[in-house]
Design a protein around this motif. Sequence first.
Motif, mmCIF file in Angstrom:
data_model
loop_
_atom_site.group_PDB
_atom_site.id
_atom_site.type_symbol
_atom_site.label_atom_id
_atom_site.label_comp_id
_atom_site.label_asym_id
_atom_site.label_seq_id
_atom_site.Cartn_x
_atom_site.Cartn_y
_atom_site.Cartn_z
ATOM 1 N N UNK A 99 -56.599 55.446 -43.774
ATOM 2 C CA UNK A 99 -55.661 55.055 -42.736
ATOM 3 C C UNK A 99 -56.468 54.123 -41.849
ATOM 4 N N UNK A 100 -56.271 52.789 -41.990
ATOM 5 C CA UNK A 100 -57.133 51.855 -41.261
ATOM 6 C C UNK A 100 -57.158 52.089 -39.751
ATOM 7 N N UNK A 101 -56.032 52.440 -39.168
ATOM 8 C CA UNK A 101 -55.998 52.679 -37.719
ATOM 9 C C UNK A 101 -56.927 53.840 -37.371
ATOM 10 N N UNK A 102 -56.866 54.912 -38.134
ATOM 11 C CA UNK A 102 -57.728 56.072 -37.867
ATOM 12 C C UNK A 102 -59.201 55.737 -38.084
ATOM 13 N N UNK A 103 -59.495 54.992 -39.147
ATOM 14 C CA UNK A 103 -60.888 54.613 -39.415
ATOM 15 C C UNK A 103 -61.439 53.831 -38.235
ATOM 16 N N UNK A 104 -60.689 52.825 -37.787
ATOM 17 C CA UNK A 104 -61.171 51.980 -36.698
ATOM 18 C C UNK A 104 -61.182 52.711 -35.354
ATOM 19 N N UNK A 105 -60.172 53.545 -35.108
ATOM 20 C CA UNK A 105 -60.088 54.282 -33.845
ATOM 21 C C UNK A 105 -61.227 55.286 -33.699
ATOM 22 N N UNK A 106 -61.717 55.797 -34.798
ATOM 23 C CA UNK A 106 -62.767 56.824 -34.747
ATOM 24 C C UNK A 106 -64.165 56.273 -34.995
ATOM 25 N N UNK A 107 -64.300 54.971 -35.080
ATOM 26 C CA UNK A 107 -65.598 54.360 -35.330
ATOM 27 C C UNK A 107 -66.617 54.729 -34.251
ATOM 28 N N UNK A 108 -66.176 54.814 -33.015
ATOM 29 C CA UNK A 108 -67.068 55.184 -31.913
ATOM 30 C C UNK A 108 -67.661 56.565 -32.072
ATOM 31 N N UNK A 109 -66.901 57.484 -32.653
ATOM 32 C CA UNK A 109 -67.403 58.849 -32.862
ATOM 33 C C UNK A 109 -68.555 58.873 -33.854
ATOM 34 N N UNK A 110 -68.623 57.840 -34.698
ATOM 35 C CA UNK A 110 -69.716 57.751 -35.674
ATOM 36 C C UNK A 110 -70.895 56.953 -35.125
ATOM 37 N N UNK A 111 -70.746 56.452 -33.901
ATOM 38 C CA UNK A 111 -71.820 55.676 -33.289
ATOM 39 C C UNK A 111 -71.665 54.178 -33.444
ATOM 40 N N UNK A 112 -70.502 53.728 -33.899
ATOM 41 C CA UNK A 112 -70.284 52.300 -34.104
ATOM 42 C C UNK A 112 -69.411 51.691 -33.024
ATOM 43 N N UNK A 113 -69.240 50.401 -33.135
ATOM 44 C CA UNK A 113 -68.407 49.633 -32.217
ATOM 45 C C UNK A 113 -67.466 48.772 -33.042
ATOM 46 N N UNK A 114 -66.224 48.710 -32.636
ATOM 47 C CA UNK A 114 -65.252 47.888 -33.333
ATOM 48 C C UNK A 114 -65.605 46.418 -33.157
ATOM 49 N N UNK A 115 -65.843 45.699 -34.265
ATOM 50 C CA UNK A 115 -66.103 44.271 -34.128
ATOM 51 C C UNK A 115 -64.795 43.524 -33.869
ATOM 52 N N UNK A 116 -64.882 42.244 -33.605
ATOM 53 C CA UNK A 116 -63.699 41.400 -33.527
ATOM 54 C C UNK A 116 -62.943 41.614 -34.839
ATOM 55 N N UNK A 117 -61.681 42.036 -34.750
ATOM 56 C CA UNK A 117 -60.956 42.460 -35.951
ATOM 57 C C UNK A 117 -59.641 41.716 -36.098
ATOM 58 N N UNK A 118 -59.403 41.235 -37.314
ATOM 59 C CA UNK A 118 -58.137 40.595 -37.677
ATOM 60 C C UNK A 118 -57.560 41.327 -38.880
ATOM 61 N N UNK A 119 -56.246 41.327 -38.953
ATOM 62 C CA UNK A 119 -55.543 41.883 -40.105
ATOM 63 C C UNK A 119 -54.739 40.755 -40.734
ATOM 64 N N UNK A 120 -54.889 40.585 -42.038
ATOM 65 C CA UNK A 120 -54.030 39.691 -42.802
ATOM 66 C C UNK A 120 -53.182 40.628 -43.656
ATOM 67 N N UNK A 121 -51.925 40.754 -43.261
ATOM 68 C CA UNK A 121 -51.045 41.716 -43.923
ATOM 69 C C UNK A 121 -49.881 41.046 -44.609
#
Length: 178
Positions: A99-121
């Motif tokens: 679930x891309x939203x969940x993966x990206x929303x929880x990135x901080x819990x893993x110690x990461x930071x969301x980079x500049x993000x684009x979606x091509x859908x």
Amino acid sequence: MIRGVLVAGIGNLFLGDDGFGPEVVRRLAADPGAPLPSGVRVVDYGIRGMHLAYDLLDGYDALVLVDAYPGGGAPGELTVLEVGPDDLGAGEFDAHGMNPVSVLANLGQLGGTLPLTHVVGCTPADVEEGIGLSEAVAAAVPEAVAEVRALVRRLSAAGPASTPEPAPASASARTRRS
């Protein structure tokens, strides 16, 4: 730390048009006559959300997600979005799914930071069990490949120290009918 752009194909090949993302990145990677800029990594994540999350911990400058996008348009319609932390909300992370939203929303819990993000859908026509893209979505793949190439060139040219020129506001998108 790896710097650069990660292009992530997301989707389940066994659910018809949900295989859009993997097909686009397969075509991107398969074209030796049109190399991508240095520092661009193209990966088919399929439904491996945890793999994507851990790769994002490597510190990319930008992320381009390529996925089926139920935006409400006609099947085969492409949508390009810029996504930021405020667009994600919360979502329960499933280590065994994508679930891309969940993966990206929880990135901080893993110690990461969301980079500049684009979606091509791409708006799917059919996500029922079955292998292969519908005619409308298959017809949109070449345009999506071109869109990802253009986006990656723009992001790569911006470099890690600067931010690319503003894209549409987080909640807005550019759409094209194929």
